[in-house]
Write an enzyme that holds these catalytic residues in place. Sequence first.
Site, PDB file in Angstrom:
ATOM      1  N   GLN A   1       4.343  -4.772   4.805  1.00 24.64           N
ATOM      2  CA  GLN A   1       4.694  -5.981   5.564  1.00 24.64           C
ATOM      3  C   GLN A   1       3.498  -6.551   6.319  1.00 24.64           C
ATOM      4  O   GLN A   1       3.583  -7.652   6.870  1.00 24.64           O
ATOM      5  CB  GLN A   1       5.800  -5.663   6.589  1.00 24.64           C
ATOM      6  N   THR A  17       6.378   0.730  -3.194  1.00 24.08           N
ATOM      7  CA  THR A  17       7.202   1.910  -3.458  1.00 24.08           C
ATOM      8  C   THR A  17       6.400   2.938  -4.245  1.00 24.08           C
ATOM      9  O   THR A  17       6.333   4.117  -3.882  1.00 24.08           O
ATOM     10  CB  THR A  17       8.477   1.520  -4.248  1.00 24.08           C
ATOM     11  N   HIS A  29       4.237  -9.055  -2.995  1.00 26.58           N
ATOM     12  CA  HIS A  29       5.343 -10.020  -2.961  1.00 26.58           C
ATOM     13  C   HIS A  29       5.888 -10.318  -1.570  1.00 26.58           C
ATOM     14  O   HIS A  29       6.766 -11.173  -1.433  1.00 26.58           O
ATOM     15  CB  HIS A  29       6.465  -9.607  -3.924  1.00 26.58           C
ATOM     16  N   ASN A  71       9.752  -3.339   8.417  1.00 34.05           N
ATOM     17  CA  ASN A  71      10.363  -4.383   7.602  1.00 34.05           C
ATOM     18  C   ASN A  71      11.655  -4.927   8.201  1.00 34.05           C
ATOM     19  O   ASN A  71      12.153  -5.957   7.763  1.00 34.05           O
ATOM     20  CB  ASN A  71      10.629  -3.860   6.185  1.00 34.05           C
ATOM     21  N   CYS A  92      23.382  -2.453   2.424  1.00 38.76           N
ATOM     22  CA  CYS A  92      24.528  -2.390   1.524  1.00 38.76           C
ATOM     23  C   CYS A  92      24.080  -1.758   0.224  1.00 38.76           C
ATOM     24  O   CYS A  92      23.599  -2.447  -0.667  1.00 38.76           O
ATOM     25  CB  CYS A  92      25.100  -3.773   1.227  1.00 38.76           C
TER      26      CYS A  92
HETATM   27  C1  LIG Z   1       9.040  -4.126   0.648  1.00 34.10           C
HETATM   28  C2  LIG Z   1       8.590  -2.841   1.240  1.00 34.10           C
HETATM   29  C3  LIG Z   1       8.319  -1.723   0.440  1.00 34.10           C
HETATM   30  C4  LIG Z   1       8.547  -1.731  -1.047  1.00 34.10           C
HETATM   31  O1  LIG Z   1       7.571  -2.490  -1.686  1.00 34.10           O
HETATM   32  P1  LIG Z   1       7.712  -2.871  -3.242  1.00 34.10           P
HETATM   33  O2  LIG Z   1       6.394  -3.475  -3.538  1.00 34.10           O
HETATM   34  O3  LIG Z   1       8.847  -3.818  -3.325  1.00 34.10           O
HETATM   35  O4  LIG Z   1       7.939  -1.605  -3.975  1.00 34.10           O
HETATM   36  C5  LIG Z   1       7.854  -0.594   1.059  1.00 34.10           C
HETATM   37  N1  LIG Z   1       7.672  -0.534   2.365  1.00 34.10           N
HETATM   38  C6  LIG Z   1       7.914  -1.589   3.174  1.00 34.10           C
HETATM   39  C7  LIG Z   1       7.661  -1.469   4.634  1.00 34.10           C
HETATM   40  C8  LIG Z   1       8.382  -2.770   2.635  1.00 34.10           C
HETATM   41  O5  LIG Z   1       8.648  -3.795   3.432  1.00 34.10           O
END
Ligand SMILES: *Cc1c(COP(=O)(O)O)cnc(C)c1O
Length: 388
Positions: free
Chosen positions: A182, A75, A204, A154, A329
């Site tokens: 991803q 993010t 993560h 995602n 949601c």
């Molecule tokens: C999970 C995700 C994010 C956000 O990543 P964070 O490290 O949780 O801020 C952004 N873009 C995609 C495509 C994601 O799957």
Amino acid sequence: MTQRPIYLDCHATTPVDPRVLEAMIPFFTHQFGNAASNSHIYGWEAETAVKQARDGLAAAINASPEEIIFTSGATEANNLAIKGVAEAYLERGRHIITVQTEHNAVLDPCTYLASLGFEVTVLPVQPNGLIDLDALEATLRDDTILVSVMAANNEIGVLQPLAEIGQRCRDRGVLFHSDAAQAIGKVPLDVQAMQVDLMSLTAHKVYGPKGIGALYVRRRNPRVALAPQQHGGGHERGMRSGTLYTPQIVGFAKAVELGLAEMAAETARLKGLRDYLWARLQVCDGIVLNGHSSQRLPGNLNLSIEAVDGQALLLGLRPLVAISSGSACSSASRKPSHVLKALGHSDDLAYATLRFGLGRFTTADEIEQVADGVIATIKALRSAQVVA
Ligand SMILES: *Cc1c(COP(=O)(O)O)cnc(C)c1O
């Protein structure tokens, strides 16, 4: 009920691999130094660990170490890339291109920039979730400063053709950013071959810790200028101030290293489980596969189920499987996923959508149980509806 549901929500997050945790632990306690402390061994140890992690992460995407800027996740990396480029290049142009199926961490910074007077073109996708390269090319203008297209979606797992997009952007002298949250550690990424100028990463989703990620920022051919979005001690070449989070950085690099080392075998294993699940679920009629059938993440299966109530389906499956649906949601409002809407689905079909995210710790036995449960739930809901 002591049994917890089977976890098939690996696009939301993944557990930390025990090998990753093991690598991190010394940096919480014994080797706790600040990587910016250059006058004693505590600082040097942390600095060395960060350097090794940076080297490994850079190599994983064929970048150089100085091109890796650590952030709190994807993010923040997306925000830094999009707002940082917009601010640095606003004399050159104010047009930005992105895609309807992007993560909100890309779409919302673009909406914010539009409120400041930038012009944002949001490209639609084809029914299979892929962008149309000709449509992209037709949208590029002399005042376009940035194109942002994700590597892997995602929700529907679709892999966008980064190299083809990169080529078109480079031909027009437009910077190309890709959100690869991803994709890292799951599919091959190469910022040179793909001609990507900025790439967002996170740990993560790939069995690393939460709260750590990175932005790749190209330094030559072309050298990307970036306006920092967080000011302070001048860490990360001034692009992102703040004391480096050494344990998370070490864990991030270890997670990506493992992802790369095990990619070939794990891709084959996950594809096998995913395709088996899909084959079994097809005993039910009226199930639509969302996204391109082969150009997708190996652990992703996204299905819309006709003639069932989405909410009832999710409730019915809740004790068995931790899974995500086709609705985002946010607070009280239930809104259909913007990704499924971009594929042309009705609200009802979008709600009746299941996103299966298989991962490193998913077993064949779990997939068998989930297939049984999903089939039984769909059948039960449909026959109840007929009776009523
Ligand atoms: C999970 C995700 C994010 C956000 O990543 P964070 O490290 O949780 O801020 C952004 N873009 C995609 C495509 C994601 O799957």
